[in-house]
Design an enzyme around this catalytic site. Sequence first.
Site, PDB file in Angstrom:
ATOM      1  N   SER A 165       0.823  -1.204   0.000  1.00 36.91           N
ATOM      2  CA  SER A 165       0.000   0.000   0.000  1.00 36.91           C
ATOM      3  C   SER A 165       0.856   1.251   0.000  1.00 36.91           C
ATOM      4  O   SER A 165       1.943   1.274   0.597  1.00 36.91           O
ATOM      5  CB  SER A 165      -0.879   0.014   1.252  1.00 36.91           C
ATOM      6  OG  SER A 165      -1.542   1.254   1.352  1.00 36.91           O
TER       7      SER A 165
ATOM      8  N   TYR B  17      -2.384   0.327   9.995  1.00 31.75           N
ATOM      9  CA  TYR B  17      -2.550  -0.354   8.713  1.00 31.75           C
ATOM     10  C   TYR B  17      -1.266  -0.244   7.882  1.00 31.75           C
ATOM     11  O   TYR B  17      -0.707  -1.236   7.414  1.00 31.75           O
ATOM     12  CB  TYR B  17      -3.733   0.232   7.940  1.00 31.75           C
ATOM     13  CG  TYR B  17      -3.774  -0.231   6.510  1.00 31.75           C
ATOM     14  CD1 TYR B  17      -4.070  -1.555   6.206  1.00 31.75           C
ATOM     15  CD2 TYR B  17      -3.463   0.643   5.460  1.00 31.75           C
ATOM     16  CE1 TYR B  17      -4.063  -2.000   4.897  1.00 31.75           C
ATOM     17  CE2 TYR B  17      -3.449   0.209   4.152  1.00 31.75           C
ATOM     18  CZ  TYR B  17      -3.751  -1.109   3.874  1.00 31.75           C
ATOM     19  OH  TYR B  17      -3.727  -1.557   2.570  1.00 31.75           O
TER      20      TYR B  17
ATOM     21  N   LYS C  26       1.750  -3.162   6.704  1.00 25.84           N
ATOM     22  CA  LYS C  26       2.196  -3.416   5.325  1.00 25.84           C
ATOM     23  C   LYS C  26       3.705  -3.253   5.210  1.00 25.84           C
ATOM     24  O   LYS C  26       4.361  -3.962   4.445  1.00 25.84           O
ATOM     25  CB  LYS C  26       1.470  -2.467   4.366  1.00 25.84           C
ATOM     26  CG  LYS C  26      -0.010  -2.775   4.206  1.00 25.84           C
ATOM     27  CD  LYS C  26      -0.219  -4.074   3.435  1.00 25.84           C
ATOM     28  CE  LYS C  26      -1.666  -4.508   3.399  1.00 25.84           C
ATOM     29  NZ  LYS C  26      -1.862  -5.789   2.707  1.00 25.84           N
TER      30      LYS C  26
END
Length: 326
Positions: free
Chosen positions: A117, A141, A145
């Site tokens: 991402s 988040y 990643k």
Amino acid sequence: MAKILVTGGAGFIGSHVCKYLAAHAYEVVVYDNLSTGHREMVRWGAFEHGDVRDDARLRSVLRKHKPDALIHFASSISVGESVQDPGAYYDNNVLGSLRIMQVLAQEGVRPLVASGSAAVYGLPESVPVAETARTAPINPYGRTKLVMEWMLEDFARAHGLPWMVLRYFNAAGADPEGETGESHDPETHLIPNVLKAVRFPKERQVALFGDDYPTADGTCIRDYIHVMDLASAHVLACEHLLQGKASQSVNLGTGHGFSVREIVDAAERVTGRKVPYVIKARRDGDPARLVADPSKARELLGWQTRYSDIETILRTAWAWEQKKVQ
Ligand code: UDP
């Protein structure tokens, strides 16, 4: 014919990748726990129900199907939710990715393409953002990643695991043939929320988060990339690794940014209807501008976008949105 195991193949990007793989003569096996995915979106290959954290189940599926490569989507994707419940994100995204790498190290390494991402860049110092930009995620988040990328580097060094992480900017649009699309619950993304407001103007206005950013119209700028163009990049990434070429992280975006207001205007053009919206406060952690430098994907993989003009993104997303039962 190469066989690809797709974790999270019942989800938004995963289902499009499965369709694309099947259309390009790959054999597909989907591995998904259906926590957010949809069984009816598994239409292009075999289905194995399972969680990526369940290493025994993963091992038995690998032994049964003997895939030549894996594409790993199965992960949690909402920034807001990751701030509320970081444990769930580290558990699903970090532990899930780790289990896959461990099982591959034990069962025999083979190429692993994983969904990354642009969230790993946090608040970028400048745009467009190349892969060489500093990685400094600002929410759990994005951190999960980035940890996944670090683990892949370590497993490559220790076990020879070939990998590629594709760092998506804003995935959007739907299958141009209308067979699959985006169905999140709750939906947090801009384009489906704009289109839901068009479809149900009385029940739901879309909230536009902030009109006081330092951009021309005050709203945030993002790089929207059509999900079918993401799909082709995954297949190119698999081929790259199957040819024994180098492991690395690659941005996937168009290099062009659209503001939130420009998306609203484009949605009005494409649907021929008004978008009922209300301006709300900024959402935490949103950078004003996030636009990819996609040169590496073009040069390394020979990737070209076919569907990522904003009209096609909105037209395909709108066709999908109208098919949904509400
Ligand atoms: N956004 C918005 N209303 C929404 C959802 C998103 O105004 O209902 C804005 C959001 O603040 C960001 C842009 O639209 O500036 C894209 O957000 P999205 O959640 O689609 O993707 P992200 O950029 O967070 O990955």
